[in-house]
Design a protein around this motif. Sequence first.
Motif, PDB file in Angstrom:
ATOM      1  N   ASN A   1      -4.365   3.444   7.501  1.00  0.00           N
ATOM      2  CA  ASN A   1      -4.559   2.845   6.179  1.00  0.00           C
ATOM      3  C   ASN A   1      -3.527   1.782   5.840  1.00  0.00           C
ATOM      4  OD1 ASN A   1      -6.889   4.401   4.669  1.00  0.00           O
ATOM      5  ND2 ASN A   1      -5.770   5.892   5.900  1.00  0.00           N
TER       6      ASN A   1
ATOM      7  N   ARG B   1      -2.607  -1.069  -3.190  1.00  0.00           N
ATOM      8  CA  ARG B   1      -3.468   0.099  -3.060  1.00  0.00           C
ATOM      9  C   ARG B   1      -2.621   1.363  -3.202  1.00  0.00           C
ATOM     10  NH1 ARG B   1      -7.232   2.327   1.754  1.00  0.00           N
ATOM     11  NH2 ARG B   1      -8.407   3.762   0.409  1.00  0.00           N
TER      12      ARG B   1
ATOM     13  N   ASN C   1       0.854  -1.192   0.000  1.00  0.00           N
ATOM     14  CA  ASN C   1       0.000   0.000   0.000  1.00  0.00           C
ATOM     15  C   ASN C   1       0.886   1.236   0.000  1.00  0.00           C
ATOM     16  OD1 ASN C   1      -2.219  -1.669   0.168  1.00  0.00           O
ATOM     17  ND2 ASN C   1      -2.295  -1.566   2.415  1.00  0.00           N
TER      18      ASN C   1
END
Length: 419
Positions: free
Chosen positions: A61, A27, A2
């Motif tokens: 996140n 991501r 990510n």
Amino acid sequence: MNILILGGGGREHALAWAIRQNPKCDRLIVAPGNAGIAGVADCADLNINSRAEVLEFAEDNAIDFVVIGPEAPLAAGVSDALRGAGFLVFGPSQAAAQLEASKTFTKEICDACGAPTAAWARFTDAASARDHVTAQGAPIVIKADGLAAGKGVTVAETIEQAHQAIDLIFEGEFGDTSVVVEEFMAGAEASFFVLCDGTDCLPIGTAQDHKRAGEGDTGPNTGGMGAYSPAPVLTEALQAQVMERIIRPTVAEMSRRNNPFQGVLYAGLMIAEGHARLVEYNVRFGDPECQALMIRLGAQALDLLLACATGRLAETSVNWADDHALTVVMAAKGYPGSYKKGSEINGLDDITESSFEMVFHAGTTEVDGRITATGGRVLACTGRGATLAEAHERAYRLIDAIDWPEGFHRRDIGWRALS
Ligand code: AMP
Ligand code: GLY
């Protein structure tokens, strides 16, 4: 993995576009992003200059790698906060970012390591600075000491102009209490981009910027109205000379001071009579130079940035294609002065983008399915080809396909290398 990219300009769109193509990227989030970036990444609203906000966002996140685009978060120490919490980061520490944030710091480093640059003197009062200028004569260069968004430099043609620039700086336009007066260097300017992991360095490309707003390099200075890469003026031999005399000594001097530099060192160079001297360092990618570099590097950009962040540059190389790229900026009429926001841009939907033709967004937002301009520099139309002429043709084909009456651009990007 990510990945979080901080920034929302054309530079960050180009970084996101390249990184997205790499299979290592799962991501991709860009904060704050823009309407173009939203096509390749998730955009997040975040104060990117706040150490606490960025850190919390990265933790929430499950971010594995943070790429910092602009100088402001670097100067604010966002990379230190992230690294301190164990995150992998591309971008220098706050202390190392002084190479861009402080002209005096950079000049002292150059003097200590013998890197060739303009002779200089620093003054903390206007009268001494004025006297120095009178003694030296013109042309001469006056610089505010701190970050001034590219507006802190006056290349004075006359002593009177230099005196005015000194007075303006001390009257506080840039909040400065000191001024750097530099010898004027004549020559050809070019930009050199080198990844540094604290110990090793890897050049990743050369470029030529076009700083003035008007054709024929006239009008006020801007952030950059177009660029191309490579810059033929920076020959292989000159690049080797710059690595030997400027880049490696700088990186070694930074390490010697326990202030290792990790990130991209963007050297602004002045070339004359087969020798290069340093004009300035920036500690981030240039905008729009990054757009021309990224369309050339493509997906490998992520591997290079990761090697830089993990100290593996010694075992890394660039997979060069024999290609050229050119990018033309579309800006809002009035830029770099005041300009209107919110005008509509048409024609973007009919453009087929590819690794040869990309419209990178710099200042756009989407309102009810329509793309509107929200910045000074708004789009960067970028072409790539086997020759600079081909890249030029592709970039201007994109420009001509865009219908935006409130915008303007320069028709002569690349003229030095094409003529
Ligand atoms: P800087 O903000 O330091 O990049 O300076 C902006 C521009 O001013 C540079 O890109 C150069 O064109 C010019 N400049 C800065 N310093 C000098 C110098 N010592 N001699 C000649 N031109 C300079
Ligand atoms: N294009 C010049 C800069 O990014 O500083």
